[in-house]
Each structure stands twice: as structure tokens, then as C-alpha cells.
Design a protein around this motif. Structure first.
Motif, short mmCIF file in Angstrom:
data_model
loop_
_atom_site.label_atom_id
_atom_site.label_comp_id
_atom_site.label_asym_id
_atom_site.label_seq_id
_atom_site.Cartn_x
_atom_site.Cartn_y
_atom_site.Cartn_z
N GLY A 1 0.88 -1.46 -0.09
CA GLY A 1 0.37 -0.24 -0.11
C GLY A 1 0.82 1.19 0.28
O GLY A 1 0.65 1.88 -0.50
N LYS A 2 2.08 1.15 0.81
CA LYS A 2 2.88 2.69 0.81
C LYS A 2 3.56 2.90 -0.87
O LYS A 2 3.90 3.93 -0.79
CB LYS A 2 3.69 2.52 1.47
N LEU A 3 3.55 1.66 -1.52
CA LEU A 3 4.51 1.51 -2.42
C LEU A 3 3.57 2.52 -4.01
O LEU A 3 3.17 3.16 -4.40
CB LEU A 3 5.12 0.75 -2.89
N GLY A 4 2.00 1.74 -3.59
CA GLY A 4 1.23 1.80 -4.56
C GLY A 4 1.24 0.78 -5.38
O GLY A 4 0.89 0.71 -6.25
N ALA A 5 2.20 -0.28 -4.60
CA ALA A 5 1.84 -1.78 -5.28
C ALA A 5 0.23 -3.02 -5.34
O ALA A 5 -0.03 -3.08 -4.43
CB ALA A 5 2.80 -2.64 -5.16
N LEU A 6 0.00 -3.84 -6.13
CA LEU A 6 -1.12 -4.76 -5.66
C LEU A 6 -0.70 -5.65 -4.92
O LEU A 6 1.02 -6.28 -4.69
CB LEU A 6 -1.54 -5.17 -7.59
N TYR A 7 -1.50 -5.87 -3.85
CA TYR A 7 -1.24 -7.28 -3.35
C TYR A 7 -1.98 -8.09 -3.37
O TYR A 7 -3.31 -7.73 -3.30
CB TYR A 7 -0.81 -6.96 -1.12
#
Length: 383
Positions: free
Chosen positions: A133-139
Motif C-alpha cells: 500500500g505504501k508503494l502503491g503496488a498490488l497485493y
């Protein structure tokens, strides 16, 4: 809480064939978490995890099926691919942003489903969610997680988009209930794993630690196209079949109207001897190029550097999954996953600039950036 081995001063660790880039472990202590500042590339986190995790839990993540031919192929295929670097181009403003199923993300790689992250750290999947979430990536959490899917959803940020993984359980009631929970918790799509049919792979390395056969998965052994169609009617969320290993299955998913497919051999943990994602993507492009034109394609398998991400993107993947590396990084909790993602992000930006490309979207499906002739000769038998 990390599971530690008995304390022992000084250690040299078998790298299991991973490339040596100067990581010095002689000052480490067995069972003691090494300094996070020693971690400078993704493989370092696996070495650190091997040092600190109890053998059973390390093996549970590291293991692969039978002779581990596919696992090793996943790691070695990159040696047969060359990247083309073009000069005389403006790369002063690099863009790594992408979209996956219409949702915006800051990088074209994501944290893929991996079961029971709690064996590496008490924060388990929560740290993976927060770091993404901090990076703006999908998990994309696994349905077999240490934390509940609601706990993972709650750990994310208010503007964070997460998908969720699901298996095709033989217990229909369980399947329906989990799909309902995934929707209710706010996940935006489902990665439906389709390559575990009834049984798990024979993962010998893990079995040596547990002393037990591990073949009964609880997954449906009668999973047909009709069953797949039925699952689509059980949820309003888009479904992405995960575990596509042949061009024929990719074309079938396209014909059935799926928005995307996920090319994966399950990290070599299911059927040993199947192709790598590189080879599968090449085969899809060779037989059914319309797959890349009419649906999104994601891929994973042995990805340990940004150059691997670039290779899969150039072969047509819209986004690339990371399986084991985030799990290894999670021995440090959120801080470790943060560092792992940051290192990969920096690698990706650097490699793109050195290749003469400022926009990662220009790499997707652009085979001018890679040379795969050696793979094609080995796999297809043609020059």
C-alpha cells in the motif's frame, strides 16, 4: 514472531545455486536476524531467511515438486535472455505506472499469493499489505493465510486496491462462503488458482521436514469448463484464472471471455517438468498472438530482479508477480518488505534508463527490447 534456530557463532550458508553478488555471511550468527542493511538484492533475503528460520518453515516456502526441474528452470531461464539497450534517447523522466484490470498502480510488479506468511513473522500478511500500500503496488493475499481476509483488508490504506486468491475447493459450501467474504471485505478481483486439481505436488524437500506425504489438497479433482463457468456465476468480481501453463488453455480463457489470465507454474511446486513462464509466453505469442491483444496477461516464476520483470513485460505480460521474495523479506516484517520492494523499484528504473526507455508501458509486448533466440531454439527446436 520469527522462528529462530539455536544460536551458533559465524555461519557460511549454502546459496543453493543463487548468484553470488558479494553478500558476506561470515559475521552472521545462525538463528539471529542479520542486519537489514546487508540486504541489497532480492536473493539476499532468501539467504537471510535460510539463516534465521527453522528448517521446517524454510523448507515449506523453498520446496518444489519432485526433482525440482521446473523450480531450477524458473531461476535459470534468464541466463538465456539478452536485453537490448538503445542509446540516444531521453530517459530523464521515467514512468513506472501501470494499470491492472483498470486499477492504477505505481509499479508493474505485485506481491503474489503465498500461503501462511505467519511462519516468517508474527505480522504475517499484514506487513505485506501495508508495504504494498505504501508503494502503491498490488497485493494479492492467499486464501490460505495466517491472518483472516478481513484482517488483511483492514490493514491496508483507505485508497489501496487489493485482489484476493481463491482455490477451487471440492467443498462447495466453503467456496461460496469465501467468495462472499472476499466481496464483502472490499477486494476488487479474484485470482482463481486452477492448476491444483485434487492434489498438491509431491514436494519432497518439505516432506523430509514433516515426515509426511502432502498430497491431499482439498481442491476439486473434477474441475471442468462447466465448473469454471459456474464459479463465474457465484461472484460479481472479475475472475482471473491463475496457473495457465499452455497456449491452448490461454486461448480457451480468451474464448470464454475472461478479462485476464495469469501464466504461472506455481513456483515449480505442482507438476515438475512444465515450462517456465518465459516459454509459455513465447508459445502463446507463436500460436495465439490475439491473446495479448484482447486480454491482460500476468506472469510469475523465478523473478528475482528487475531485468526478469522487464523480460516478462516485453514478452507480453502486463504485470509480474513476486512469490517467494516478499515472504523471505517478511522475516524483517514491514521494514524488510519495504526495502525489498524499494530495491526492485530502483533496479527497474535504472535498467529502463540504461535500455533507453523512459516509459515502462512501451516495454509491454515490445520484443525489440529482448533477444530470446536461445530459448526459442531450446524450446521449439528452431533457429
Amino acid at each position: 514472531m520469527t522462528v529462530l534456530l539455536p544460536l551458533c557463532l559465524s555461519v557460511e550458508i549454502n546459496r543453493e545455486g543463487l548468484p553470488y553478488t558479494g553478500l558476506n555471511t561470515t559475521d552472521w550468527e545462525t538463528g539471529v536476524l542479520p542486519p537489514l542493511t546487508d540486504m541489497w538484492e532480492l536473493n539476499d533475503f532468501q539467504i537471510a531467511a535460510k539463516n534465521v528460520l527453522a528448517a521446517r518453515w524454510y523448507a515449506s516456502y523453498r520446496t518444489a515438486a519432485l526433482d525440482q526441474v521446473t523450480y531450477q528452470a524458473n531461476l535459470n531461464i534468464w541466463k538465456k535472455i539478452r536485453l537490448n539497450g538503445f542509446t540516444f534517447r531521453d530517459v530523464s523522466n521515467v514512468n513506472l505506472n501501470t494499470t491492472i484490470l483498470g486499477y492504477n498502480f505505481t509499479v508493474p510488479f505485485f506481491i503474489a499469493p503465498a500461503a501462511y506468511a505467519g511462519h516468517t513473522n508474527e505480522s504475517a500478511e499484514l506487513s505485506l499489505a501495508r508495504s504494498a500500500g505504501k508503494l502503491g503496488a498490488l497485493y494479492v493475499p492467499s486464501i490460505e493465510s495466517s491472518k483472516t481476509l478481513q484482517q488483511i483488508a483492514d490493514a491496508g490504506f483507505s485508497n489501496q486496491t487489493m485482489f484476493h486468491q481463491e482455490y477451487v475447493w471440492s467443498n462447495r459450501t466453503l467456496l461460496i462462503e469465501q467468495l462472499r467474504q472476499i466481496e464483502a471485505a472490499g477486494y476488487k478481483a479474484i485470482f482463481l488458482t486452477v492448476d491444483n486439481t485434487g492434489v498438491n505436488g509431491i514436494r519432497v524437500q518439505a516432506m523430509r521436514q514433516t515426515g509426511q506425504l502432502d498430497s491431499d489438497s482439498g481442491h476439486s479433482a473434477s474441475f471442468t469448463l462447466e465448473a469454471l463457468a459456474e464459479i463465474r456465476n457465484l461472484t460479481t468480481l472479475p475472475i482471473v484464472p491463475k496457473g495457465i501453463k499452455t497456449a491452448a488453455d490461454a486461448k480457451t480463457c480468451l474464448d470464454l471471455g475472461f478479462p485476464a489470465i495469469y501464466v504461472s507454474n506455481h513456483g515449480g511446486r505442482v507438476l515438475d517438468g512444465v515450462p517456465t513462464s518465459v516459454e509459455i509466453l513465447l508459445d502463446i505469442r507463436r500460436q495465439y498472438p490475439e491473446v495479448f491483444e484482447q486480454m491482460e496477461v500476468y506472469a510469475d516464476g523465478g523473478v528475482r530482479s528487475a531485468n526478469h520483470v522487464i523480460a516478462l513485460l516485453a514478452l507480453g505480460a502486463k504485470a509480474v508477480g513476486l512469490g517467494r521474495s516478499p515472504i523471505w523479506a517478511n522475516i524483517y516484517g514491514e521494514e524488510g518488505v519495504d526495502r525489498m520492494l524499494m530495491l526492485l523499484q530502483v533496479e527497474l528504473q535504472t535498467s529502463l534508463q540504461l535500455m533507453g526507455e523512459a516509459d515502462v508501458q512501451n516495454v509491454v509486448g515490445n520484443t525489440s527490447y529482448i533477444n530470446t533466440k536461445q530459448v526459442e531454439v531450446d524450446y521449439f527446436g528452431v533457429n
